[in-house]
Scaffold this motif. Structure first.
Motif, PDB file in Angstrom:
ATOM      1  N   THR A 119      35.667  41.794  29.448  1.00 49.13           N
ATOM      2  CA  THR A 119      35.105  40.194  29.295  1.00 49.13           C
ATOM      3  C   THR A 119      35.975  39.516  30.188  1.00 49.13           C
ATOM      4  OG1 THR A 119      34.688  38.755  27.493  1.00 49.13           O
ATOM      5  CG2 THR A 119      36.664  40.099  27.450  1.00 49.13           C
ATOM      6  N   GLY A 120      35.213  38.552  30.657  1.00 45.15           N
ATOM      7  CA  GLY A 120      36.175  37.498  31.431  1.00 45.15           C
ATOM      8  C   GLY A 120      36.258  37.756  32.897  1.00 45.15           C
ATOM      9  N   LEU A 121      35.453  38.629  33.408  1.00 46.55           N
ATOM     10  CA  LEU A 121      35.671  38.905  35.027  1.00 46.55           C
ATOM     11  C   LEU A 121      34.783  38.740  35.798  1.00 46.55           C
ATOM     12  CD1 LEU A 121      37.057  42.782  34.464  1.00 46.55           C
ATOM     13  CD2 LEU A 121      38.365  40.448  34.734  1.00 46.55           C
ATOM     14  N   GLY A 122      33.628  37.691  35.329  1.00 47.50           N
ATOM     15  CA  GLY A 122      32.667  37.317  36.389  1.00 47.50           C
ATOM     16  C   GLY A 122      31.391  37.876  36.138  1.00 47.50           C
ATOM     17  N   LYS A 123      31.130  38.697  35.182  1.00 44.95           N
ATOM     18  CA  LYS A 123      29.778  39.351  35.151  1.00 44.95           C
ATOM     19  C   LYS A 123      28.663  38.469  34.762  1.00 44.95           C
ATOM     20  CE  LYS A 123      30.854  42.563  32.072  1.00 44.95           C
ATOM     21  NZ  LYS A 123      32.109  42.135  31.562  1.00 44.95           N
ATOM     22  N   THR A 124      28.962  37.507  33.647  1.00 45.38           N
ATOM     23  CA  THR A 124      27.842  36.520  33.339  1.00 45.38           C
ATOM     24  C   THR A 124      27.659  35.426  34.448  1.00 45.38           C
ATOM     25  OG1 THR A 124      28.314  36.517  31.058  1.00 45.38           O
ATOM     26  CG2 THR A 124      27.534  34.520  31.655  1.00 45.38           C
ATOM     27  N   THR A 128      29.691  28.212  43.401  1.00 42.18           N
ATOM     28  CA  THR A 128      30.491  27.953  42.556  1.00 42.18           C
ATOM     29  C   THR A 128      31.593  29.123  42.098  1.00 42.18           C
ATOM     30  OG1 THR A 128      29.267  28.076  40.500  1.00 42.18           O
ATOM     31  CG2 THR A 128      29.274  25.972  41.869  1.00 42.18           C
ATOM     32  N   PHE A 129      31.134  30.209  42.362  1.00 43.56           N
ATOM     33  CA  PHE A 129      32.131  31.401  41.901  1.00 43.56           C
ATOM     34  C   PHE A 129      33.283  31.475  42.876  1.00 43.56           C
ATOM     35  CE2 PHE A 129      33.198  35.776  41.980  1.00 43.56           C
ATOM     36  CZ  PHE A 129      33.326  36.156  40.747  1.00 43.56           C
ATOM     37  N   SER A 130      34.406  31.517  42.249  1.00 42.06           N
ATOM     38  CA  SER A 130      35.652  31.498  43.099  1.00 42.06           C
ATOM     39  C   SER A 130      36.420  32.794  42.847  1.00 42.06           C
ATOM     40  CB  SER A 130      36.710  30.552  42.243  1.00 42.06           C
ATOM     41  OG  SER A 130      38.128  30.456  42.806  1.00 42.06           O
ATOM     42  N   MET A 131      36.810  33.371  44.245  1.00 45.37           N
ATOM     43  CA  MET A 131      37.608  34.417  44.425  1.00 45.37           C
ATOM     44  C   MET A 131      39.165  34.434  43.961  1.00 45.37           C
ATOM     45  SD  MET A 131      35.419  36.697  45.027  1.00 45.37           S
ATOM     46  CE  MET A 131      36.384  37.975  45.705  1.00 45.37           C
ATOM     47  N   GLN A 132      39.653  33.282  43.823  1.00 47.79           N
ATOM     48  CA  GLN A 132      40.866  32.828  43.750  1.00 47.79           C
ATOM     49  C   GLN A 132      41.445  33.650  42.406  1.00 47.79           C
ATOM     50  OE1 GLN A 132      40.491  28.388  42.414  1.00 47.79           O
ATOM     51  NE2 GLN A 132      42.226  29.075  41.346  1.00 47.79           N
ATOM     52  N   TYR A 133      41.032  34.123  41.296  1.00 46.89           N
ATOM     53  CA  TYR A 133      41.386  34.740  40.283  1.00 46.89           C
ATOM     54  C   TYR A 133      41.337  36.254  40.516  1.00 46.89           C
ATOM     55  CZ  TYR A 133      40.479  30.207  38.505  1.00 46.89           C
ATOM     56  OH  TYR A 133      40.281  28.660  38.234  1.00 46.89           O
ATOM     57  N   TYR A 134      41.172  36.753  41.797  1.00 44.64           N
ATOM     58  CA  TYR A 134      41.211  38.071  42.018  1.00 44.64           C
ATOM     59  C   TYR A 134      42.302  38.387  43.112  1.00 44.64           C
ATOM     60  CZ  TYR A 134      36.912  37.666  39.200  1.00 44.64           C
ATOM     61  OH  TYR A 134      36.121  37.184  38.556  1.00 44.64           O
ATOM     62  N   LYS A 182      42.080  40.591  35.844  1.00 45.26           N
ATOM     63  CA  LYS A 182      42.614  39.842  34.668  1.00 45.26           C
ATOM     64  C   LYS A 182      41.499  38.945  34.236  1.00 45.26           C
ATOM     65  CE  LYS A 182      47.628  40.123  35.877  1.00 45.26           C
ATOM     66  NZ  LYS A 182      48.559  39.581  36.478  1.00 45.26           N
ATOM     67  N   ASP A 183      41.552  38.561  32.869  1.00 48.96           N
ATOM     68  CA  ASP A 183      40.504  37.824  32.469  1.00 48.96           C
ATOM     69  C   ASP A 183      40.667  36.387  32.994  1.00 48.96           C
ATOM     70  OD1 ASP A 183      39.058  36.144  30.816  1.00 48.96           O
ATOM     71  OD2 ASP A 183      39.433  37.099  29.119  1.00 48.96           O
ATOM     72  N   VAL A 184      39.655  35.932  33.901  1.00 49.57           N
ATOM     73  CA  VAL A 184      39.502  34.715  34.289  1.00 49.57           C
ATOM     74  C   VAL A 184      39.625  33.418  33.256  1.00 49.57           C
ATOM     75  CG1 VAL A 184      38.040  32.991  35.806  1.00 49.57           C
ATOM     76  CG2 VAL A 184      38.212  35.578  36.290  1.00 49.57           C
ATOM     77  N   ARG A 185      39.189  33.721  32.225  1.00 51.57           N
ATOM     78  CA  ARG A 185      38.960  32.684  31.308  1.00 51.57           C
ATOM     79  C   ARG A 185      40.468  32.388  30.849  1.00 51.57           C
ATOM     80  NH1 ARG A 185      34.996  35.729  29.258  1.00 51.57           N
ATOM     81  NH2 ARG A 185      32.972  34.761  29.584  1.00 51.57           N
ATOM     82  N   VAL A 186      41.258  33.382  30.525  1.00 51.49           N
ATOM     83  CA  VAL A 186      42.757  33.295  30.353  1.00 51.49           C
ATOM     84  C   VAL A 186      43.813  32.709  31.352  1.00 51.49           C
ATOM     85  CG1 VAL A 186      44.709  34.845  29.625  1.00 51.49           C
ATOM     86  CG2 VAL A 186      42.531  35.255  28.552  1.00 51.49           C
ATOM     87  N   GLN A 187      43.126  33.094  32.714  1.00 48.79           N
ATOM     88  CA  GLN A 187      44.054  32.622  33.837  1.00 48.79           C
ATOM     89  C   GLN A 187      43.800  31.015  33.862  1.00 48.79           C
ATOM     90  OE1 GLN A 187      44.115  34.872  37.454  1.00 48.79           O
ATOM     91  NE2 GLN A 187      42.549  36.175  36.470  1.00 48.79           N
ATOM     92  N   LYS A 188      42.482  30.616  33.631  1.00 44.49           N
ATOM     93  CA  LYS A 188      42.266  29.141  33.692  1.00 44.49           C
ATOM     94  C   LYS A 188      43.113  28.369  32.442  1.00 44.49           C
ATOM     95  CE  LYS A 188      37.607  29.431  35.776  1.00 44.49           C
ATOM     96  NZ  LYS A 188      36.164  29.256  35.676  1.00 44.49           N
TER      97      LYS A 188
END
Length: 320
Positions: A186-191, A144-150, A311-317
């Protein structure tokens, strides 16, 4: 495999309870039918006496082969008559049998000396619960990990991160001494990726603990200064689990106690060759300025370093 000892003990106790309850339910059904159908009780007494007759024949030196053949004939006839009585009364032929949840292992958890698939499944689910990840395991995985935000160099770096952690998780049984340090804002996919590692390692049958730096040091503080029952064993789990995932290093209140705990935890796990994965929003320079050299020398010398950028994935979403 190295399932949590606590989970193994609890699940095995649950299996023993299942067997006892299944047997008790069978006896209750028999008592119910004996009251309704007295002839059924007579047949069950006859079935019980068949085996005793063969034993008596063997002790008296009679023809054992012929006796066994006669016993089987009588036994089958009685079983057939019993089934007829039950079905005529509107009950299934196996109504009074012991009904196990797993007919393969009869709720023992083992088939011979091999653990049954049903117990492995129960232990995996228990591992999910005790890992500290809860519902995240149902939502976050490598799939479920998406690469579209990078994009660009950030995407290339993330592809390396995903591949490295996926290989580590899938080969954990051979790579249980490896340690990982995930650095980035934060927000770059570490968790998400840490959870993905945890899920695969738990599914493989290993004991995983996932907790924040604040949660871990709080447990150590209770073990050291508290009076609560079980605090010591709770803290001990951080040393004993196969994989410890320490999230948000740097968010804790840093003092001499937490520094000492962190050093002890990292050093003990390194010496016992147990894997540790650490997430932090701090940079390399911030880690060096915040923690003692004896800690950072281990982090940068004994851990594989993965850098998370972008860029913070959460912000992008939220902007989508």
């Amino acid at each position: 495999m190295a399932y949590s000892r606590e989970n193994v003990a609890r699940i095995r106790a649950e299996y023993e309870n299942r067997r006892r309850e299944a047997a008790a339910k069978s006896e209750r059904r028999k008592d119910e039918l004996y009251r309704q159908i007295p002839s059924l009780l007579q047949i069950d007494h006859q079935l019980s006496s068949v085996g005793a007759s063969v034993l008596k024949l063997a002790l008296e030196g009679g023809d054992l082969e012929a006796g066994v053949a006669q016993m089987k004939k009588e036994h089958n006839a009685l079983r057939a008559r019993r089934a007829e009585i039950l079905t005529a009364a509107g009950y299934p032929a196996d109504y009074t049998n012991i009904h196990y949840r797993c007919e393969a292992c009869l709720d023992t958890g083992f088939i011979g000396t091999k653990m049954c698939a049903c117990m492995r499944r129960e232990l995996v689910l228990a591992g999910y619960e005790s890992s500290g990840l809860g519902h995240l395991l149902a939502q976050q995985s490598f799939d479920t990990f998406s690469m579209q935000y990078y994009t660009g160099a950030d995407r290339a770096a993330m592809e390396v991160n995903v591949r490295s952690l996926r290989d580590f998780a899938s080969q954990f049984s051979q790579r249980r001494e490896e340690n990982w340090l995930l650095i980035g804002a934060t927000g770059l996919g570490k968790t998400h990726l840490s959870t993905s590692v945890a899920k695969e390692v738990i599914d493989a049958g290993f004991d995983v603990i996932y907790d924040t730096a604040q949660g871990i040091f709080s447990a150590f503080e209770k073990a050291q200064f508290g009076r609560g029952e079980g605090d010591g064993s709770a803290a001990e789990r951080y040393f004993q689990c196969d994989l410890l995932i320490l999230d948000d290093l740097g968010t804790e209140l840093t003092n001499s106690f937490t520094i000492s705990c962190l050093y002890n935890l990292i050093n003990t796990r390194l010496n016992s060759r147990r894997s540790t994965l650490i997430n932090t929003n701090l940079s390399y320079a911030e880690l060096r300025s915040r923690y003692a050299d004896r800690i950072t020398s281990r982090l940068f010398g004994e851990f594989h370093l993965l850098s998370f950028t972008g860029k913070d994935v959460r912000v992008q979403k939220l902007k989508q």
